[in-house]
Design a protein around this motif. Structure first.
Motif, short mmCIF file in Angstrom:
data_model
loop_
_atom_site.label_atom_id
_atom_site.label_comp_id
_atom_site.label_asym_id
_atom_site.label_seq_id
_atom_site.Cartn_x
_atom_site.Cartn_y
_atom_site.Cartn_z
N ALA A 109 0.85 -1.15 0.02
CA ALA A 109 -0.01 0.04 0.01
C ALA A 109 0.79 1.13 -0.07
CB ALA A 109 -0.80 -0.19 1.31
N GLU A 110 1.83 1.26 0.65
CA GLU A 110 2.90 2.35 0.86
C GLU A 110 3.63 2.35 -0.54
OE1 GLU A 110 3.86 4.67 3.34
OE2 GLU A 110 1.98 4.00 4.02
N ALA A 111 4.20 1.33 -1.16
CA ALA A 111 4.87 1.45 -2.48
C ALA A 111 3.82 1.74 -3.58
CB ALA A 111 5.32 0.09 -2.65
N THR A 112 2.65 1.56 -3.47
CA THR A 112 1.73 1.83 -4.94
C THR A 112 0.81 3.09 -4.49
OG1 THR A 112 0.03 0.32 -3.95
CG2 THR A 112 1.86 -0.65 -5.29
N GLY A 113 0.57 3.39 -3.20
CA GLY A 113 -0.52 4.26 -2.76
C GLY A 113 -1.63 4.10 -2.99
N ASN A 114 -2.01 2.66 -3.12
CA ASN A 114 -3.44 2.06 -3.33
C ASN A 114 -3.49 1.06 -2.38
OD1 ASN A 114 -5.85 0.95 -4.35
ND2 ASN A 114 -5.24 2.19 -6.37
N VAL A 115 -4.39 1.14 -1.41
CA VAL A 115 -4.69 0.14 -0.52
C VAL A 115 -5.32 -1.14 -1.01
CG1 VAL A 115 -6.07 -0.47 1.49
CG2 VAL A 115 -4.73 1.62 1.50
N ASP A 116 -6.54 -0.54 -1.82
CA ASP A 116 -7.46 -1.85 -2.77
C ASP A 116 -6.32 -2.51 -3.55
OD1 ASP A 116 -9.60 -0.76 -1.33
OD2 ASP A 116 -10.30 0.45 -2.99
N ARG A 117 -5.37 -1.98 -4.18
CA ARG A 117 -4.69 -2.69 -5.22
C ARG A 117 -3.81 -3.48 -4.32
NH1 ARG A 117 -0.41 0.26 -8.83
NH2 ARG A 117 0.48 -1.62 -10.10
N ALA A 118 -3.26 -3.01 -3.04
CA ALA A 118 -2.29 -3.99 -2.20
C ALA A 118 -2.93 -4.95 -1.98
CB ALA A 118 -1.75 -3.08 -1.10
N VAL A 119 -4.41 -4.98 -1.47
CA VAL A 119 -4.94 -6.31 -1.06
C VAL A 119 -4.87 -7.16 -2.13
CG1 VAL A 119 -7.32 -7.20 -0.46
CG2 VAL A 119 -6.45 -4.93 0.59
N ARG A 120 -5.21 -6.82 -3.31
CA ARG A 120 -5.19 -7.78 -4.59
C ARG A 120 -3.94 -8.31 -4.70
NH1 ARG A 120 -7.52 -4.38 -9.28
NH2 ARG A 120 -7.18 -6.46 -10.29
N MET A 121 -2.88 -7.29 -4.35
CA MET A 121 -1.48 -8.09 -4.60
C MET A 121 -1.16 -9.22 -3.61
SD MET A 121 0.07 -4.41 -5.38
CE MET A 121 2.09 -4.82 -5.40
N VAL A 122 -1.73 -9.06 -2.42
CA VAL A 122 -1.27 -10.21 -1.39
C VAL A 122 -2.38 -11.12 -1.48
CG1 VAL A 122 -1.19 -10.50 0.95
CG2 VAL A 122 -0.37 -8.24 -0.06
N TYR A 123 -3.70 -10.97 -1.66
CA TYR A 123 -4.76 -11.96 -1.67
C TYR A 123 -5.49 -12.46 -2.69
CZ TYR A 123 -4.13 -11.15 3.39
OH TYR A 123 -3.49 -10.97 4.66
N GLY A 124 -5.23 -11.54 -3.77
CA GLY A 124 -6.05 -11.64 -5.06
C GLY A 124 -5.45 -11.99 -6.53
N ASP A 125 -6.02 -11.45 -7.40
CA ASP A 125 -5.64 -11.75 -8.78
C ASP A 125 -4.31 -11.00 -9.21
OD1 ASP A 125 -7.15 -9.32 -8.57
OD2 ASP A 125 -7.23 -9.14 -10.60
N LEU A 126 -3.83 -10.08 -8.55
CA LEU A 126 -2.38 -9.36 -8.77
C LEU A 126 -1.29 -9.90 -8.47
CD1 LEU A 126 -3.77 -5.68 -8.68
CD2 LEU A 126 -3.76 -7.09 -10.63
N LYS A 127 -1.35 -11.22 -7.71
CA LYS A 127 -0.09 -11.47 -6.78
C LYS A 127 0.96 -11.87 -7.73
CE LYS A 127 -1.26 -14.33 -3.59
NZ LYS A 127 -1.58 -15.55 -2.71
N ASP A 128 0.61 -12.53 -8.95
CA ASP A 128 1.55 -12.92 -9.95
C ASP A 128 1.64 -12.16 -11.24
OD1 ASP A 128 2.35 -15.85 -8.80
OD2 ASP A 128 0.33 -16.09 -9.04
N LYS A 129 0.96 -10.75 -11.06
CA LYS A 129 1.29 -10.03 -12.11
C LYS A 129 2.55 -8.86 -11.88
CE LYS A 129 -2.79 -11.40 -14.38
NZ LYS A 129 -3.84 -10.57 -14.03
N PRO A 130 3.18 -8.78 -12.90
CA PRO A 130 4.34 -7.70 -12.73
C PRO A 130 3.53 -6.55 -12.53
CG PRO A 130 4.70 -9.05 -14.94
CD PRO A 130 3.21 -9.35 -14.40
#
Length: 201
Positions: free
Chosen positions: A59-80
């Motif tokens: 969330a700190e690195a991207t400035g977006n909490v919702d996106r951070a949730v997807r990066m850890v728990y969802g569909d963005l985990k394996d996306k560059p």
């Protein structure tokens, strides 16, 4: 379901603990869901607190909490991700961070914390650990049963350090299932086997 080590019953004075291991996409989450929803297991992850810490970092690195949730728990985990150094996928950080916590810091900082939390919240509930990797021997000594999941003819994505580590784990039981229905059937058989082990203890 194939018992491999059936001489290590869970202590009768504690709720049963099951740790799931296996490569990515073999059904660990599906089986954990079944044990939680159908049999009342308290579901935890050895890296649960670490994931929450990673979420804050993303969330700190991207400035977006919702996106951070997807990066850890969802569909963005394996996306560059262009916001991460080198444009790596979030899983790169999660793997490195998980290795640091699980190996460098040790199990006292990972699974032990999660089990203590689960027992505080639900002292009498059985526990299912969704993914056991670096904590396997500690978990077994604590009375846990390690269950390996396999999917026939399935090839997991390569290059994941935790996949290699879990491959070295000596499981107590192996479940091989080619479909969700078969996996759920084997999961119910697992619960029956665990109940029998506790009665025998």
């Amino acid at each position: 379901m194939t018992p491999i080590n059936d001489n290590n019953p869970t202590p009768a004075n504690r709720p049963v603990m099951v740790g799931l291991t296996g490569k990515r996409n073999v059904g660990k989450t599906t089986l954990a869901n079944l044990l939680e929803e159908e049999f009342g297991f308290n579901r935890i992850h050895a890296f649960g607190a670490g994931k929450e810490a990673a979420l804050t970092w993303f969330a700190e690195a991207t400035g977006n909490v919702d996106r951070a949730v997807r990066m850890v728990y969802g569909d963005l985990k394996d996306k560059p991700c262009a916001d991460l150094p080198g444009g790596v996928a979030p899983r790169y950080f999660l793997e490195k961070f998980g290795h640091f916590m699980g190996v460098d810091l040790g199990v006292d900082w990972t699974l032990a914390v999660e089990i203590n939390k689960a027992r505080r919240e639900s002292p009498h509930a059985p526990i299912v650990v969704e993914s056991v990797v670096y904590e396997a021997e500690w978990f077994r000594r604590a009375g846990g049963v390690i269950v390996r999941l396999e999917r026939p003819d399935f090839k997991s994505p390569e290059g994941v350090e935790s996949d290699a580590a879990q491959g070295l784990i000596d499981a107590d039981v192996t479940i091989s299932a080619g479909s969700v229905e078969e996996l759920e059937q084997e999961g119910r058989r697992l619960v029956d086997w665990l109940a029998g082990e506790r009665r025998a203890a």
